[in-house]
Write a protein that holds these residues in place. Structure first.
Motif, PDB file in Angstrom:
ATOM      1  N   GLU A 186      53.408  38.332  38.971  1.00 49.05           N
ATOM      2  CA  GLU A 186      53.535  36.954  38.043  1.00 49.05           C
ATOM      3  C   GLU A 186      55.020  36.717  37.633  1.00 49.05           C
ATOM      4  N   GLU A 189      55.353  31.689  39.313  1.00 53.76           N
ATOM      5  CA  GLU A 189      54.594  30.192  39.430  1.00 53.76           C
ATOM      6  C   GLU A 189      55.592  29.096  39.591  1.00 53.76           C
ATOM      7  N   THR A 190      55.214  28.075  40.082  1.00 52.06           N
ATOM      8  CA  THR A 190      55.731  26.749  40.294  1.00 52.06           C
ATOM      9  C   THR A 190      57.221  26.782  40.924  1.00 52.06           C
ATOM     10  N   LEU A 191      57.688  27.975  41.295  1.00 50.97           N
ATOM     11  CA  LEU A 191      58.937  28.055  41.997  1.00 50.97           C
ATOM     12  C   LEU A 191      59.084  27.540  43.424  1.00 50.97           C
ATOM     13  N   ASP A 192      60.032  27.016  43.805  1.00 52.70           N
ATOM     14  CA  ASP A 192      60.221  26.676  45.294  1.00 52.70           C
ATOM     15  C   ASP A 192      60.493  28.052  45.963  1.00 52.70           C
ATOM     16  N   TYR A 193      60.237  28.155  47.204  1.00 51.63           N
ATOM     17  CA  TYR A 193      60.741  29.266  48.062  1.00 51.63           C
ATOM     18  C   TYR A 193      61.029  28.962  49.267  1.00 51.63           C
ATOM     19  N   THR A 204      56.768  24.990  47.608  1.00 51.04           N
ATOM     20  CA  THR A 204      56.611  25.214  46.221  1.00 51.04           C
ATOM     21  C   THR A 204      55.546  25.990  45.849  1.00 51.04           C
ATOM     22  N   GLU A 205      55.643  27.096  45.061  1.00 47.25           N
ATOM     23  CA  GLU A 205      54.296  27.751  44.857  1.00 47.25           C
ATOM     24  C   GLU A 205      53.375  27.154  44.140  1.00 47.25           C
ATOM     25  N   GLN A 206      52.133  27.058  44.435  1.00 51.67           N
ATOM     26  CA  GLN A 206      51.115  26.426  43.786  1.00 51.67           C
ATOM     27  C   GLN A 206      50.128  27.381  42.921  1.00 51.67           C
ATOM     28  N   ASP A 208      48.634  30.444  40.471  1.00 48.98           N
ATOM     29  CA  ASP A 208      48.955  30.988  39.192  1.00 48.98           C
ATOM     30  C   ASP A 208      49.683  32.279  39.047  1.00 48.98           C
ATOM     31  N   TYR A 220      62.146  33.583  46.677  1.00 48.49           N
ATOM     32  CA  TYR A 220      61.809  32.742  45.572  1.00 48.49           C
ATOM     33  C   TYR A 220      63.101  32.205  45.030  1.00 48.49           C
ATOM     34  N   SER A 223      64.423  32.103  39.859  1.00 45.31           N
ATOM     35  CA  SER A 223      63.547  32.379  38.958  1.00 45.31           C
ATOM     36  C   SER A 223      63.926  32.866  37.421  1.00 45.31           C
TER      37      SER A 223
END
Ligand code: BG6
Length: 304
Positions: A186, A189-193, A204-206, A208, A220, A223
């Motif tokens: 955790e 979430e929502t970050l680009d990698y 982009t992390e989709q 949860d 990632y 963060s």
């Protein structure tokens, strides 16, 4: 026995000894019996145990403890590069070199000397200067163990009056887990990698939370400073706090890659997960006399 930051009951403290191959290692113990072991080969933390003696870091049963290669497990330090570009070896040379004990390190702001700790130093050898020309650096590493058992690692890299140089960096942290299918990460979430399995393409992390059902090899980007790794079966959560390290590398080789890695057991990918505080996407540049600091703090808390 070298006591530095030793506590008054005589159990906590710092012990310097040699491992089976004659390599110097340092064992840190706090008053409650938690411990960490750091090898001078690579400045690598090879063990971090709770006060009940539970090992928190993964080390492969096939690990090779003879230099020059870094041990498969613990926390290898990737410097001056993370990855395998150019003439430098994969993940840089710092993890393969012998470090020395730094007897007189410059003071570390906001850092207490009271907890058990060790300061290590790496300077470039003539050979390092051939493969990484004109980069005169000093790399100072402090590993310490807080009263609560937190493991803290602080890296300071200084440009000792050479021309400006850039580097990337990672604390390649092999966490010991019950089973990779029981674990989630955790904080990403929502970050680009950047996905190493797709030529570093950006996604982009989709989800949860990050869960695992195949090989993962990602960086990632940007963060927040806290990431959690929840292990449902062991009912514990690793909390990774970082500073000066914008990125997080997540790596699990899965079945096929594990079989190709000589010093990793075929099934051992299930018991390990690398989650690294790192600076990969934007290299750090130091002008003459400048210094960079990257901090990592690992703790473990009970969870459901
Ligand atoms: C990962 C890399 O972080 O480290 C992988 O992205 C690599 O590609 C892995 O296989 C382990 O590297 P090494 O050099 O320790 O085998």
């Amino acid at each position: 026995m070298n006591q530095q930051g030793g506590e008054s009951d005589g159990r906590g403290g710092v012990e310097v000894s040699k491992d089976r191959n004659g390599i110097e290692q340092v064992i840190l113990r706090n008053n409650r019996g938690a411990s960490a072991r750091v090898s001078l080969h690579g400045g690598q933390v090879l063990s971090w145990k709770t006060e009940r003696g539970e090992e928190l870091l993964f080390t492969s049963s096939k690990a090779i403890f003879n230099p020059p290669k870094a041990v498969r497990g613990g926390i290898p330090i990737c410097f001056p590069q993370f990855g395998n570009r150019g003439s430098l070896e994969q993940h840089g040379f710092a993890r393969n070199r012998m470090w020395t004990i730094d007897k007189n390190p410059p003071p570390l702001p906001n850092e207490s000397n009271a907890k058990p700790h060790i300061d290590l130093l790496l300077k470039p050898s003539e050979d390092d200067l051939k493969i990484w020309p004109h980069r005169y650096f000093e790399f100072r590493l402090r590993v310490s163990l807080a009263a609560e058992g937190y493991l803290s690692i602080i890296s300071r890299v200084r440009n000792v009056n050479s021309k400006p140089f850039s580097f990337s960096f990672a604390y390649h942290t092999y966490l010991s887990i019950s089973d990779i299918s029981e674990v989630r990460v955790e904080g990403l979430e929502t970050l680009d990698y950047l996905d190493n399995l797709y030529q570093k393409e950006r996604f982009t992390e989709q989800g949860d939370a990050l869960t695992f059902e195949s090989e993962v090899d990602r960086v990632y980007l940007d963060s927040c400073n806290t990431v959690a790794v929840l292990d449902h079966e062991r009912k514990r959560t690793f909390v990774i706090r970082k500073d000066g390290l914008p990125d997080v590398v997540v790596w699990n080789p899965w079945e096929k890659k594990a079989k190709a890695v000589g010093d990793l057991g075929d099934e051992e990918y299930k018991q390990m997960l690398c989650v690294d505080g790192a600076a990969v996407e934007k290299p750090i540049t130091l002008k003459p006399g400048e210094e960079w600091t990257g901090r990592l703090e690992l703790s473990v808390v009970p969870s459901t």
